[in-house]
Design a protein around this motif. Structure first.
Motif, PDB file in Angstrom:
ATOM      1  N   ALA A   1       0.857  -1.183   0.000  1.00  0.00           N
ATOM      2  CA  ALA A   1       0.000   0.000   0.000  1.00  0.00           C
ATOM      3  C   ALA A   1       0.893   1.232   0.000  1.00  0.00           C
ATOM      4  O   ALA A   1       2.091   1.142   0.275  1.00  0.00           O
ATOM      5  CB  ALA A   1      -0.937  -0.006   1.211  1.00  0.00           C
ATOM      6  N   HIS A   2       0.304   2.396  -0.284  1.00  0.00           N
ATOM      7  CA  HIS A   2       1.080   3.618  -0.402  1.00  0.00           C
ATOM      8  C   HIS A   2       1.837   3.949   0.883  1.00  0.00           C
ATOM      9  O   HIS A   2       2.956   4.468   0.831  1.00  0.00           O
ATOM     10  CB  HIS A   2       0.161   4.786  -0.769  1.00  0.00           C
ATOM     11  CG  HIS A   2       0.882   6.095  -0.856  1.00  0.00           C
ATOM     12  ND1 HIS A   2       1.799   6.378  -1.858  1.00  0.00           N
ATOM     13  CD2 HIS A   2       0.852   7.191  -0.046  1.00  0.00           C
ATOM     14  CE1 HIS A   2       2.297   7.586  -1.667  1.00  0.00           C
ATOM     15  NE2 HIS A   2       1.746   8.112  -0.589  1.00  0.00           N
ATOM     16  N   SER A   3       1.289   3.635   2.032  1.00  0.00           N
ATOM     17  CA  SER A   3       1.896   4.020   3.311  1.00  0.00           C
ATOM     18  C   SER A   3       2.463   2.833   4.075  1.00  0.00           C
ATOM     19  O   SER A   3       2.708   2.923   5.276  1.00  0.00           O
ATOM     20  CB  SER A   3       0.861   4.743   4.180  1.00  0.00           C
ATOM     21  OG  SER A   3      -0.264   3.900   4.406  1.00  0.00           O
ATOM     22  N   VAL A   4       2.694   1.711   3.396  1.00  0.00           N
ATOM     23  CA  VAL A   4       3.205   0.510   4.063  1.00  0.00           C
ATOM     24  C   VAL A   4       4.353  -0.066   3.243  1.00  0.00           C
ATOM     25  O   VAL A   4       4.247  -0.200   2.017  1.00  0.00           O
ATOM     26  CB  VAL A   4       2.108  -0.557   4.234  1.00  0.00           C
ATOM     27  CG1 VAL A   4       2.681  -1.814   4.892  1.00  0.00           C
ATOM     28  CG2 VAL A   4       0.942  -0.014   5.046  1.00  0.00           C
ATOM     29  N   GLU A   5       5.446  -0.394   3.915  1.00  0.00           N
ATOM     30  CA  GLU A   5       6.555  -1.066   3.262  1.00  0.00           C
ATOM     31  C   GLU A   5       7.087  -2.197   4.140  1.00  0.00           C
ATOM     32  O   GLU A   5       7.294  -2.011   5.339  1.00  0.00           O
ATOM     33  CB  GLU A   5       7.694  -0.087   2.948  1.00  0.00           C
ATOM     34  CG  GLU A   5       7.381   0.861   1.820  1.00  0.00           C
ATOM     35  CD  GLU A   5       8.604   1.623   1.337  1.00  0.00           C
ATOM     36  OE1 GLU A   5       8.614   2.000   0.157  1.00  0.00           O
ATOM     37  OE2 GLU A   5       9.520   1.839   2.147  1.00  0.00           O
ATOM     38  N   LEU A   6       7.288  -3.342   3.529  1.00  0.00           N
ATOM     39  CA  LEU A   6       7.936  -4.486   4.154  1.00  0.00           C
ATOM     40  C   LEU A   6       9.317  -4.640   3.521  1.00  0.00           C
ATOM     41  O   LEU A   6       9.462  -4.475   2.305  1.00  0.00           O
ATOM     42  CB  LEU A   6       7.129  -5.761   3.925  1.00  0.00           C
ATOM     43  CG  LEU A   6       5.696  -5.768   4.464  1.00  0.00           C
ATOM     44  CD1 LEU A   6       4.918  -6.935   3.855  1.00  0.00           C
ATOM     45  CD2 LEU A   6       5.701  -5.872   5.975  1.00  0.00           C
ATOM     46  N   TYR A   7      10.327  -4.945   4.320  1.00  0.00           N
ATOM     47  CA  TYR A   7      11.656  -5.065   3.742  1.00  0.00           C
ATOM     48  C   TYR A   7      12.436  -6.196   4.392  1.00  0.00           C
ATOM     49  O   TYR A   7      12.205  -6.585   5.542  1.00  0.00           O
ATOM     50  CB  TYR A   7      12.439  -3.749   3.854  1.00  0.00           C
ATOM     51  CG  TYR A   7      12.682  -3.272   5.274  1.00  0.00           C
ATOM     52  CD1 TYR A   7      13.799  -3.677   5.992  1.00  0.00           C
ATOM     53  CD2 TYR A   7      11.785  -2.409   5.897  1.00  0.00           C
ATOM     54  CE1 TYR A   7      14.029  -3.234   7.282  1.00  0.00           C
ATOM     55  CE2 TYR A   7      12.006  -1.956   7.182  1.00  0.00           C
ATOM     56  CZ  TYR A   7      13.125  -2.366   7.868  1.00  0.00           C
ATOM     57  OH  TYR A   7      13.339  -1.943   9.164  1.00  0.00           O
TER      58      TYR A   7
END
Length: 324
Positions: free
Chosen positions: A111-117
């Motif tokens: 999503a625009h405001s979520v990042e997994l790394y």
């Protein structure tokens, strides 16, 4: 947020280098797309001479698989050279070390405001001059000219997200270190190499910006151990936390305060007590590019120690004038 979306071509790469010479009292350098920063040290200690050289080269590349998925690959090469000529022969010597360290990461934004790394990398740290040649203090914390450089491998998994006006982050890490450099040799805590060390932990952070307020907090839980003896590494707290708050008064003036906490830690002769330290600061942008600042550290004059037998500064006021 630790990783933010950027508009770049599907493939992107860069190459760089750091090299140079500087007197210990200061430094200079140029910062370019391909940059060089000079670093060389020549310092008199009584009639001693200390020379330090370092060269760092790196290459990294980014590839965007889609609008949601991108990856990074990198390679860095480090070389260090120390040469010490001291009055005492046992504190003199020369040390060299070099290694190439790869890294890689993958970032997915559902999503625009979520990042997994997820990221993995190898690291390298050469022993510094203190760790190699310091005569110590009253027989304690002496250097060791036979030290090997540290080599490490780390894996990190994390999540960064924005919930309304709140930035939130959580990550877990696993680090394995060969030849960890630590002042924990014998009863005098001489610098030694710990053959194999493990550092595992979890970090949390939260941050909120209001119109004139800024509030943030972070916390760390970690387990740092000597894998050979299964004992905790010295002077490493299992729990750390910090809280910061700032307020913009207007007309270029801002004030802030912070509290830093560290839990009890093991040292060579027992346990170091947990502590919490408060700091306050103020900043005034009184002209274009000019700032006048002041910080009161350890505002309540807390008595605590980071290493057994060594006191830390009490209440101290630092005033700065800077151009940026």
């Amino acid at each position: 947020m630790k990783y933010c979306a950027v508009h770049r071509p599907a493939a992107f790469s860069r190459i760089g280098a750091i090299w140079g010479a500087r007197p210990c009292a200061g430094g200079h350098g140029a910062r370019l797309y391909i940059r060089t920063v000079a670093r060389r040290c020549l310092t008199p200690i009584r009639d001693d001479a200390v020379v330090e050289d370092s060269v760092d080269l790196w290459l990294d590349a980014e590839y965007r698989f889609s609008d949601q998925l991108r990856g990074y690959l990198g390679l860095r090469h480090d070389r260090y050279d120390f040469d010490v000529a001291a009055i005492e022969a046992e504190n003199s010597g020369r040390a060299r070390a070099s290694i190439s360290s790869p890294k890689a990461s993958l970032i997915y934004a559902p999503a625009h405001s979520v990042e997994l790394y997820a990221s993995w990398g190898e690291g390298f740290r050469a022993p510094n001059l203190n760790e190699l040649y310091s005569p110590g203090y009253g027989g304690y914390y002496a250097g060791n000219p036979n030290l090997d450089p540290e080599r490490s491998s780390s894996l990190e998994l994390g999540l960064d997200m924005r919930l309304g006006a709140v930035d939130f982050g959580v990550n877990a890490y696993r680090t394995r270190i060969d030849d960890l450099i630590a002042f924990q040799g014998g009863e005098t805590s001489q610098a030694i190499n710990v053959a194999r060390a493990a550092v595992d932990g979890v970090e949390l952070s939260v941050e909120r910006h209001f119109e004139v307020w800024h509030i943030g907090a972070n916390a760390t839980w970690q387990d740092a151990r000597d894998e050979g003896s299964d004992q905790p590494l010295l002077r490493r707290p299992q729990r750390k936390a910090a809280v910061q708050a700032g307020y913009a008064l207007g007309n270029g003036v801002s004030v802030a305060g912070d509290i830093a906490y560290a839990s009890q830690r093991r040292d060579f002769d027992g346990e170091l007590a947990a502590y919490a330290v408060v700091g306050v600061r103020a900043d005034w942008a009184f002209a274009d590019h000019w700032h006048l600042g002041a910080r009161l550290g350890n505002a309540f004059d807390r008595d605590y120690s980071l290493a057994s037998g060594f006191a830390t500064p009490g209440r101290e006021l630092i005033v700065t004038l800077r151009w940026e």
